[in-house]
Design a protein around this motif. Structure first.
Motif, PDB file in Angstrom:
ATOM      1  N   GLN A  99       0.881  -1.164   0.000  1.00 47.77           N
ATOM      2  CA  GLN A  99       0.000   0.000   0.000  1.00 47.77           C
ATOM      3  C   GLN A  99       0.916   1.210   0.000  1.00 47.77           C
ATOM      4  N   PHE A 100       0.758   2.086  -1.000  1.00 52.83           N
ATOM      5  CA  PHE A 100       1.692   3.192  -1.196  1.00 52.83           C
ATOM      6  C   PHE A 100       0.959   4.515  -1.065  1.00 52.83           C
ATOM      7  N   HIS A 101       1.233   5.233   0.018  1.00 54.45           N
ATOM      8  CA  HIS A 101       0.590   6.517   0.281  1.00 54.45           C
ATOM      9  C   HIS A 101       1.468   7.610  -0.323  1.00 54.45           C
ATOM     10  N   CYS A 102       1.037   8.158  -1.455  1.00 55.13           N
ATOM     11  CA  CYS A 102       1.893   9.108  -2.155  1.00 55.13           C
ATOM     12  C   CYS A 102       1.072  10.238  -2.763  1.00 55.13           C
ATOM     13  N   ALA A 103       1.737  11.375  -2.941  1.00 57.50           N
ATOM     14  CA  ALA A 103       1.047  12.587  -3.373  1.00 57.50           C
ATOM     15  C   ALA A 103       0.914  12.704  -4.889  1.00 57.50           C
ATOM     16  N   THR A 104       1.686  11.950  -5.645  1.00 58.95           N
ATOM     17  CA  THR A 104       1.629  12.055  -7.100  1.00 58.95           C
ATOM     18  C   THR A 104       1.374  10.686  -7.722  1.00 58.95           C
ATOM     19  N   THR A 105       0.562  10.670  -8.774  1.00 58.38           N
ATOM     20  CA  THR A 105       0.303   9.418  -9.476  1.00 58.38           C
ATOM     21  C   THR A 105       1.569   8.892 -10.147  1.00 58.38           C
ATOM     22  N   ALA A 106       2.454   9.809 -10.546  1.00 59.03           N
ATOM     23  CA  ALA A 106       3.685   9.393 -11.223  1.00 59.03           C
ATOM     24  C   ALA A 106       4.583   8.591 -10.295  1.00 59.03           C
ATOM     25  N   GLU A 107       4.685   9.013  -9.035  1.00 58.55           N
ATOM     26  CA  GLU A 107       5.537   8.277  -8.103  1.00 58.55           C
ATOM     27  C   GLU A 107       4.969   6.885  -7.838  1.00 58.55           C
ATOM     28  N   CYS A 108       3.641   6.802  -7.735  1.00 59.54           N
ATOM     29  CA  CYS A 108       3.013   5.498  -7.497  1.00 59.54           C
ATOM     30  C   CYS A 108       3.253   4.569  -8.681  1.00 59.54           C
ATOM     31  N   ALA A 109       3.070   5.083  -9.890  1.00 57.22           N
ATOM     32  CA  ALA A 109       3.302   4.266 -11.083  1.00 57.22           C
ATOM     33  C   ALA A 109       4.767   3.856 -11.203  1.00 57.22           C
ATOM     34  N   THR A 110       5.661   4.750 -10.814  1.00 54.92           N
ATOM     35  CA  THR A 110       7.093   4.437 -10.868  1.00 54.92           C
ATOM     36  C   THR A 110       7.420   3.252  -9.971  1.00 54.92           C
ATOM     37  N   LEU A 111       6.876   3.265  -8.749  1.00 54.88           N
ATOM     38  CA  LEU A 111       7.129   2.148  -7.831  1.00 54.88           C
ATOM     39  C   LEU A 111       6.559   0.848  -8.390  1.00 54.88           C
ATOM     40  N   ALA A 112       5.371   0.914  -8.969  1.00 56.75           N
ATOM     41  CA  ALA A 112       4.752  -0.289  -9.528  1.00 56.75           C
ATOM     42  C   ALA A 112       5.592  -0.873 -10.664  1.00 56.75           C
ATOM     43  N   HIS A 113       6.078  -0.016 -11.550  1.00 52.54           N
ATOM     44  CA  HIS A 113       6.921  -0.506 -12.644  1.00 52.54           C
ATOM     45  C   HIS A 113       8.244  -1.056 -12.106  1.00 52.54           C
TER      46      HIS A 113
END
Length: 269
Positions: A152-166
């Motif tokens: 579960q990733f609590h983050c302020a930007t969608t880009a950072e979340c997508a980066t972690l997923a990739h």
């Protein structure tokens, strides 16, 4: 045999608690969820999580609660963390922070590690370890302890979340974003990993992040700080249902928008 994990969006105020109370059991029956995780840092008046509310949500059927930068806003919860096994703080917080950032549970005879992480961008008052490098360290530690890992990733930007997923697409079964309290339209499978940049909120859908629009408009128009007020209009349980194979591969991710009738309590004078 595959299993299903229901990731619920951020619970906002009393309306969010009411939605859980009135709708979670039926939603679990409908989806066949084997395990329920919810972001709870907006539960107590929309800002933070109090001890009593954490216990109430656990009793209502949520297996594990998570949160981000607001999780330590209530002092009684800070003191309760060392004794509390069902709430995860961000794992990449400073080492002196109370509580734990991950937990290993058994689901369908599989050892599943659930990790809560906080993003490194947008939270100016906090200094946390980079979530990508921290996840490398933690996954290496957990490789002999868990069969499957969910984040579960609590983050302020969608880009950072997508980066972690990739970055983790072949090492974890899910990266589920929280924080904006808006159910995004980017749910997908990336490699072996189920991903969405934000899984929404539990509470009022006809609102500003679960809050009464009238007060949010006033604050934005005047630039004068004021308390937010929870909204009770059009309550929903939002989130995603993730199906994971016994090999630890995400098979499906389905957005959830379940309307729930919640009555606003009468104001006593």
């Amino acid at each position: 045999m595959s299993f299903k994990v229901l990731f619920l969006g951020e619970i906002v105020g009393r309306a969010g608690i009411g939605a859980i109370k009135n709708g979670l059991k039926a939603l679990k029956d409908k989806t066949g969820a084997d395990f329920v995780i919810a972001n709870a840092e907006g539960t107590t008046n929309g800002f933070g999580l109090g001890k009593a509310h954490s216990m109430q949500l656990s009793h209502l059927g949520i297996n594990l609660l998570t949160g981000g930068e607001k999780l330590f806003y209530k002092q009684d919860m800070v003191e309760f963390f060392p004794k509390c096994s069902y709430v995860l703080r961000p794992a990449n917080y400073p080492i002196k922070a109370p509580g734990k950032g991950y937990k290993i549970v058994e689901i369908n005879n599989k050892k599943v590690a659930i990790i809560n992480l906080l993003g490194s961008s947008g939270f100016t008052r906090l200094s946390v370890t980079n979530p990508l490098t921290f996840s490398d360290m933690l996954l290496n530690k957990l490789k002999d302890e868990a069969d499957i890992v969910l984040i579960q990733f609590h983050c302020a930007t969608t880009a950072e979340c997508a980066t972690l997923a990739h970055y983790l697409k072949d090492r974890v079964a899910a990266v589920i974003g929280t924080h904006s309290k808006v159910l995004t339209a980017d749910s997908k499978i990336i490699g072996k990993c189920a991903f969405i940049s934000d899984n929404g909120r539990c509470g009022s859908a006809l609102s500003v992040g679960g809050f009464n629009p009238e007060y949010e408009i006033k604050k934005l128009m005047s630039a004068i700080p004021d308390r937010s007020h929870e909204s009770w209009e059009d309550c929903e349980l939002q989130g995603v249902l993730v199906t994971i194979s016994e090999e630890g591969v995400a098979e499906d991710i389905v957005p959830i928008k379940e309307k729930v009738k919640v009555e606003r309590p009468e104001v006593t004078k």
